[in-house]
Design a protein around this motif. Structure first.
Motif, PDB file in Angstrom:
ATOM      1  N   PRO A 565      58.867 -27.732  17.623  1.00  0.00           N
ATOM      2  CA  PRO A 565      58.369 -26.629  16.789  1.00  0.00           C
ATOM      3  C   PRO A 565      57.494 -25.657  17.595  1.00  0.00           C
ATOM      4  O   PRO A 565      56.560 -26.060  18.285  1.00  0.00           O
ATOM      5  N   GLY A 566      57.833 -24.391  17.531  1.00  0.00           N
ATOM      6  CA  GLY A 566      57.055 -23.368  18.205  1.00  0.00           C
ATOM      7  C   GLY A 566      57.255 -23.303  19.701  1.00  0.00           C
ATOM      8  O   GLY A 566      56.547 -22.563  20.393  1.00  0.00           O
ATOM      9  N   ARG A 567      58.220 -24.075  20.226  1.00  0.00           N
ATOM     10  CA  ARG A 567      58.463 -24.090  21.671  1.00  0.00           C
ATOM     11  C   ARG A 567      59.923 -23.738  21.952  1.00  0.00           C
ATOM     12  O   ARG A 567      60.773 -23.773  21.058  1.00  0.00           O
ATOM     13  N   ASN A 568      60.188 -23.419  23.206  1.00  0.00           N
ATOM     14  CA  ASN A 568      61.568 -23.127  23.600  1.00  0.00           C
ATOM     15  C   ASN A 568      62.139 -24.229  24.478  1.00  0.00           C
ATOM     16  O   ASN A 568      63.013 -23.994  25.292  1.00  0.00           O
ATOM     17  N   PHE A 569      61.605 -25.455  24.308  1.00  0.00           N
ATOM     18  CA  PHE A 569      62.110 -26.598  25.062  1.00  0.00           C
ATOM     19  C   PHE A 569      62.121 -27.823  24.151  1.00  0.00           C
ATOM     20  O   PHE A 569      61.435 -27.874  23.127  1.00  0.00           O
ATOM     21  N   GLN A 573      62.872 -32.410  27.650  1.00  0.00           N
ATOM     22  CA  GLN A 573      62.584 -31.435  28.705  1.00  0.00           C
ATOM     23  C   GLN A 573      61.098 -31.404  29.025  1.00  0.00           C
ATOM     24  O   GLN A 573      60.708 -31.302  30.189  1.00  0.00           O
ATOM     25  N   TRP A 574      60.260 -31.521  27.969  1.00  0.00           N
ATOM     26  CA  TRP A 574      58.821 -31.575  28.211  1.00  0.00           C
ATOM     27  C   TRP A 574      58.456 -32.858  28.965  1.00  0.00           C
ATOM     28  O   TRP A 574      57.721 -32.825  29.946  1.00  0.00           O
ATOM     29  N   PHE A 575      58.969 -33.989  28.491  1.00  0.00           N
ATOM     30  CA  PHE A 575      58.631 -35.273  29.110  1.00  0.00           C
ATOM     31  C   PHE A 575      59.129 -35.335  30.552  1.00  0.00           C
ATOM     32  O   PHE A 575      58.404 -35.768  31.448  1.00  0.00           O
ATOM     33  N   GLU A 576      60.357 -34.892  30.790  1.00  0.00           N
ATOM     34  CA  GLU A 576      60.902 -34.951  32.145  1.00  0.00           C
ATOM     35  C   GLU A 576      60.144 -34.008  33.072  1.00  0.00           C
ATOM     36  O   GLU A 576      59.993 -34.294  34.262  1.00  0.00           O
ATOM     37  N   GLY A 577      59.631 -32.893  32.524  1.00  0.00           N
ATOM     38  CA  GLY A 577      58.800 -32.001  33.330  1.00  0.00           C
ATOM     39  C   GLY A 577      57.534 -32.693  33.792  1.00  0.00           C
ATOM     40  O   GLY A 577      57.093 -32.529  34.940  1.00  0.00           O
ATOM     41  N   ASP A 622      50.568 -28.713  26.674  1.00  0.00           N
ATOM     42  CA  ASP A 622      51.474 -28.765  25.525  1.00  0.00           C
ATOM     43  C   ASP A 622      52.460 -27.606  25.545  1.00  0.00           C
ATOM     44  O   ASP A 622      53.568 -27.709  25.020  1.00  0.00           O
ATOM     45  N   SER A 623      52.066 -26.515  26.165  1.00  0.00           N
ATOM     46  CA  SER A 623      52.840 -25.286  26.026  1.00  0.00           C
ATOM     47  C   SER A 623      53.751 -24.989  27.200  1.00  0.00           C
ATOM     48  O   SER A 623      54.585 -24.096  27.114  1.00  0.00           O
ATOM     49  N   GLU A 624      53.568 -25.715  28.291  1.00  0.00           N
ATOM     50  CA  GLU A 624      54.345 -25.399  29.487  1.00  0.00           C
ATOM     51  C   GLU A 624      54.996 -26.659  30.039  1.00  0.00           C
ATOM     52  O   GLU A 624      54.353 -27.716  30.150  1.00  0.00           O
ATOM     53  N   ILE A 625      56.254 -26.587  30.411  1.00  0.00           N
ATOM     54  CA  ILE A 625      56.956 -27.722  30.988  1.00  0.00           C
ATOM     55  C   ILE A 625      56.387 -28.013  32.374  1.00  0.00           C
ATOM     56  O   ILE A 625      56.249 -27.113  33.203  1.00  0.00           O
ATOM     57  N   PRO A 650      47.181 -24.110  33.077  1.00  0.00           N
ATOM     58  CA  PRO A 650      47.890 -25.266  33.633  1.00  0.00           C
ATOM     59  C   PRO A 650      48.392 -25.034  35.058  1.00  0.00           C
ATOM     60  O   PRO A 650      48.854 -23.945  35.400  1.00  0.00           O
ATOM     61  N   TYR A 651      48.270 -26.080  35.843  1.00  0.00           N
ATOM     62  CA  TYR A 651      48.883 -26.097  37.168  1.00  0.00           C
ATOM     63  C   TYR A 651      50.328 -26.570  37.029  1.00  0.00           C
ATOM     64  O   TYR A 651      50.664 -27.385  36.163  1.00  0.00           O
TER      65      TYR A 651
END
Length: 783
Positions: A565-569, A573-577, A622-625, A650-651
Motif C-alpha cells: 500500500p502506497g508503494r511501487n514495490f 522486492q523490499w525484503f530482497e533489497g 520503509d519507503s526505499e528498496i 536512507p543510505y
C-alpha cells in the motif's frame, strides 16, 4: 530388533553395563544374530514360578536352538566359516545347559531384555535438544538399513548354497537317468540272445531297472520340491529387496533431493550422497546376484523339465527382479550439482550428473554420453507421464553433451558440464497476470547405456529443479522470488511444477529466515520481533502480537505480484533489497548485533526518547528498496529544552560503495551511543578506515570525503571538503547529498517528501572531484 539397534548405540557407562549382561550363559553373538527372532518371542507370557509352564519354555528353547542351527548353516565363504562353527557350538551349549531347566533360559533372556530397555530409556531421557534426537533418529534409521543389508546378504548366501545343492542333485539325477537308459538298452538287446541266456540275465536287469526307476521317481519329486522351496526363498528375498529399495529410493534419496532443493534457499548444504551411493551399490550387487541365481534356476529347469509350475514361477521372478534393477538404475541417475535456478541467457553455467550404481554395474567400461536440453513446464509434465518419447526443446544450450567419467579414487561415475550456455529461449503463452519471471523451465539430462554385455539396456532421464530464464539483471529479483517460493513449498512427487498459491505465514517466515541466515553467513537470523515487523508490512497490520499472525495465510500475489500500500514495490522486492544491502555492505554489523533493522519509525521514536541524547539506532527504510537510516535523539536546535528523534536520509548500496557505514558514523560526532547504551567506538571502531597520510604524494594533496549534518556540525578551523546529508526530525524517505556548504535545507516536495528528481548524484560528483584539480576555499589551485 529395534531394541537391539538402539542398544548398540549406547555409549560410555551405559554401553559397559549392556555388555556386562552377556557371557557364557548367553553369548552376545546370539543376541546379535538372532535379534529379530528374540524380540518377537513371547518371553513375558511364561510364568516362571509355575512348573506347568516348563513345556512352553522347552518349546522356546528348542526354537532357539533350531534358529541357531539354521543361522549356522547359511554361513559361507572364508569369513563365515568361523561364525558357522561358533553358532553351531552355541546351539549345542544351549541344549546341554538349559534342556533340564528351560525356565532358567526364559528368566535369563527376560532379564537381559528388561535391562536393555531400561538402559536405552535412560539414555534417551538423558539426551537433550532436538538436534540430538534428530541425529539419534538418523543413526537408528541408518542402523536399520545396514541391518537389512546384512539379512539380505545372508539370505542371498543361503539361496546360493541351496542352488548349488540343487545343481549337484540334478546333475546326479541326470547321470542316474542316463544309467537307467543304458539298462533299458541292455534289456532291449537281450531279444537277440538265445532264450536260455536271456532267461539267465533278464531278471537281474529288470530288477535293477525297477530299483532305478523307483529312485528316479522319488528323486524327481525331491528335485521338484527343492525347486519350489528355492523359488519361495527367492520370492522372499525379492520382496525384501523391493522393501529395502523403496526405503532407500523413496525415502532416503527423496529426502536428499529435498535437502538439495532447500539448499537453493540457503538451507544446509546437502550431504550424505556418498552414503546413498554405497547403499545403492549394495542393492545393485544383491539384486544382480539374485537375478543371476534366478536365471541359473531357469537354465536348470530347461535342462531337466519336470511337471509343475516352475517355469511360470521363475518367469515371474525374473520379471520382478528385472523391474527392481531397472527402477534402481533409472532412479539413481541424479543431478549432483544443479544448474543455477535463475538462468541468464548468454551466460556460462555448470551442472553435474551422477549415476550412483555406475561403478558397481561397470557402466564405465563403455562410457555413456549425457545430453542436456531445456524444456518447458508442459513438456516436463508430458515426459513424466510418458506422453512424450522424444525430448522436445524450448531453447538451445551450447556445449550440452558430455561423456560420463569414472573416478577411481571415489568410485563415482559422473558427467561434469562446465561450459554450458543458454543461447536462446522459446517462451510459452503466459497465463493471466503471470510475468516472464514466473515462467518455469527445467534442464533435462538424458543418456543410454547397457549392462551385463548388452543384456539390459537403459534409457535414463532426470529433470533439474525448476529454473527461471532471464535476459537482463533487472529481472533477477522477481525470478529469485519465483525460485524461493517453489523451493520452499514444493511437495515430493508433485506434477511439474505445481506449488500452492497460498501458504501459512509461519511457513513463509521459515523460508525467509533460511534465506536471510544464508546470505549473512550467520546463525543470527530473523527474531520473532523481526518477523512481526515483516507481518505488519505484508498484511498492513498494526498488531504487535505474534499469535495474531500464526494462522494467517499469504498468497503469491501478496508476496511478489501486488505492490505494498502506497508503494511501487512488492513485499519481496523490499525484503530482497534489504538482503542485498546487508550482504554487500553490512554483514559484519548485523552479525555483531549492531543493526536492529526491522523497526518502524514510531517504534524507533518510542525506543530512543527514553535514552540519553546522542543515542542512535539503525533501521531499514520503509519507503526505499535497499535503504537503511540512522535515527537518533537530540535537542531541538531551534527550541531550547525540546528533544526530538531525528532521521537521516536512507543510505543505499551506492552510498556505501563511496564511504562505509562505520566511517559515516565516525564522522557524525553527535552520535554517541548505539541503542541501548553501547559507546559507538566500542562497536564500530574496528571497522574505521585508518587515517590517510597528510604528506603530499608526487606534489599533490589528497582530498578527504567526510559526512556532516549541518544542524549538528561544530565550526572547524581547517574545513576539509565535506559531503552533506540532510536530516528530518521525523523520518527521511530518500537520499540527498551535495557539496558542503552550498545548501543547508532539505530539498522537499509539496507533500513533505524528498524529491529524488532534484537531488544530486553523489557518485558522479565524487568521481569528478577525484579526477580533476580542486580549488580550495582560499582560491589556491591544486596542481
Amino acid at each position: 530388533m529395534a531394541m537391539w539397534i538402539q542398544a548398540q548405540q549406547l555409549q560410555g557407562d551405559a554401553l559397559h553395563q549392556m555388555q556386562a549382561l552377556y557371557g557364557q550363559h548367553f553369548p552376545i553373538e546370539v543376541r546379535h544374530y538372532l535379534a529379530q527372532w528374540i524380540e518377537t518371542q513371547s518371553w513375558d507370557s511364561v510364568e516362571l514360578e509355575n512348573p506347568g509352564e516348563e513345556a512352553k519354555a522347552k518349546r522356546l528353547l528348542d526354537s532357539l536352538v533350531a534358529e541357531l542351527q539354521k543361522k549356522a548353516q547359511v554361513q559361507g565363504g572364508e569369513d563365515g566359516f568361523l561364525l558357522k562353527i561358533k553358532l553351531g557350538h552355541y546351539a549345542t551349549q544351549f541344549k546341554s545347559t538349559y534342556d533340564r531347566c528351560p525356565l532358567e533360559l526364559v528368566r535369563c533372556i527376560r532379564h537381559i531384555l528388561q535391562s536393555e530397555k531400561r538402559l536405552v530409556q535412560d539414555a534417551t531421557n538423558a539426551s537433550s535438544g532436538t538436534e540430538a534426537q534428530s541425529m539419534d533418529s538418523l543413526s537408528q534409521r541408518h542402523q536399520q538399513i545396514n541391518q537389512a543389508f546384512e539379512e539380505l546378504r545372508l539370505a542371498t548366501q543361503e539361496t546360493e548354497n541351496e542352488l548349488r545343492k540343487l545343481q549337484h542333485s540334478q546333475e546326479y539325477f541326470i547321470i542316474q537317468y542316463q544309467e537307467n537308459l543304458r539298462i533299458q538298452a541292455q534289456i532291449s538287446s537281450l531279444a537277440s540272445l538265445p532264450a536260455a541266456e536271456r532267461t539267465q540275465r533278464e531278471p537281474a536287469l529288470q530288477s535293477k531297472r525297477a530299483t532305478m526307476e523307483s529312485w528316479l521317481t522319488r528323486e524327481a519329486s525331491t528335485l521338484q520340491k527343492y525347486r519350489l522351496d528355492l523359488s519361495e526363498q527367492h520370492q522372499k528375498t525379492v520382496a525384501l529387496l523391493r522393501k529395502q529399495q523403496t526405503l532407500i529410493l523413496d525415502e532416503e534419496l527423496i529426502q536428499w533431493k529435498r535437502r538439495q532443493q532447500l539448499a537453493g534457499n540457503g538451507g544446509p548444504h546437502e550431504g550424505g550422497l556418498d552414503v546413498l551411493q554405497s547403499w545403492c551399490e549394495k542393492l545393485a550387487d544383491l539384486i544382480w546376484q539374485n537375478r543371476q541365481q534366478i536365471r541359473r534356476c531357469e537354465h536348470l529347469t530347461q535342462q531337466l523339465p519336470l511337471p509343475g509350475p516352475m517355469e511360470e514361477l521363475l518367469s515371474k521372478l525374473n520379471t520382478d527382479i528385472t523391474d527392481i534393477i531397472s527402477a534402481l538404475v533409472t532412479s539413481t541417475f541424479i543431478i549432483e550439482k544443479q544448474p543455477p535456478q535463475v538462468l541468464k541467457t548468454q551466460t556460462k553455467f555448470a551442472a553435474t550428473v551422477r549415476l550412483l550404481v555406475g561403478g558397481k554395474l561397470n557402466v564405465h567400461m563403455n562410457p555413456p554420453q549425457v545430453k542436456a536440453v531445456i524444456v518447458s513446464e508442459q513438456q516436463a509434465k508430458a515426459l513424466l507421464k510418458n506422453e512424450s518419447t522424444h525430448s522436445e526443446s524450448s531453447g538451445e544450450i551450447l556445449n550440452n553433451n558430455c561423456v560420463m567419467e569414472y573416478h577411481q579414487a571415489t568410485g563415482t561415475l559422473s558427467a561434469h558440464f562446465r561450459n554450458m550456455s543458454l543461447k536462446r529461449i522459446k517462451r510459452s503463452d503466459r497465463r493471466g497476470a503471470e510475468s516472464v519471471t514466473e515462467e518455469k523451465f527445467t534442464v533435462l539430462f538424458e543418456s543410454q547405456f547397457s549392462v551385463g554385455g548388452n543384456e539390459l539396456v537403459f534409457h535414463v532421464k532426470t529433470l533439474s529443479l525448476p529454473v527461471v530464464v532471464i535476459v537482463h539483471g533487472s529481472q533477477d529479483n522477481n525470478a529469485t522470488a519465483t525460485v524461493l517460493w517453489d523451493n520452499a513449498f514444493a511437495e515430493p512427487g508433485r506434477v511439474p511444477f505445481i506449488v500452492p498459491d497460498r501458504v501459512l505465514w509461519p511457513q513463509l517466515c521459515e523460508a525467509l529466515d533460511m534465506k536471510y541466515k544464508a546470505e549473512m553467513h550467520s546463525t543470527r537470523g530473523l527474531s520473532e520481533e523481526n518477523l512481526v515487523f515483516l507481518a505488519q508490512k505484508a498484511f498492513s497490520s498494526t498488531s504487535n502480537n505474534p499469535e495474531d499472525f500464526r494462522n494467517m495465510t499469504i498468497s503469491w500475489a501478496q508476496f511478489n505480484r501486488e505492490s505494498l500500500p502506497g508503494r511501487n514495490f512488492t513485499f519481496w522486492q523490499w525484503f530482497e533489497g534489504v538482503v542485498e544491502l546487508m550482504r554487500k555492505h553490512l554483514k559484519p554489523h548485523w552479525n555483531d548485533g549492531a543493526i536492529l533493522g526491522f523497526v518502524n519509525k514510531h517504534q524507533a521514536q518510542d525506543m530512543l526518547m527514553s535514552k540519553p541524547n546522542g543515542t542512535f539506532l539503525l533501521r531499514f527504510s520503509d519507503s526505499e528498496i535497499g535503504g537503511i537510516t540512522i535515527a537518533w535523539v537530540a535537542e531541538n536546535p531551534n527550541k531550547s529544552g525540546e528533544r526530538l528523534v531525528w532521521n537521516l536520509l536512507p543510505y543505499t548500496t551506492k552510498d556505501f560503495s563511496i564511504r562505509s557505514l562505520a566511517d559515516r558514523i565516525s564522522d557524525l560526532n553527535h552520535l554517541l551511543f548505539l541503542y541501548p547504551d553501547k559507546p559507538k567506538n566500542d562497536v564500530f571502531a574496528k571497522y574505521y578506515t585508518p587515517p590517510l597520510s597528510k604528506a603530499p604524494v608526487d606534489g599533490y594533496v589528497k582530498p578527504q570525503i567526510k559526512q556532516v549534518v549541518p544542524e549538528f556540525t561544530s565550526p572547524n578551523p581547517e574545513p576539509p571538503i565535506f559531503m552533506e546529508q540532510t536530516t528530518s526530525p521525523s523520518v527521511g524517505h530518500s537520499s540527498s547529498f551535495t557539496i558542503y556548504p552550498s545548501m543547508t535545507e532539505a530539498i522537499m516536495d509539496a507533500e513533505g517528501e524528498f524529491d529524488l528528481e532534484d537531488t544530486m548524484d553523489v557518485a558522479r560528483h565524487v568521481e569528478e572531484l577525484l579526477r580533476r584539480p580542486m580549488a580550495n576555499q582560499w582560491g589556491n589551485q591544486q596542481t
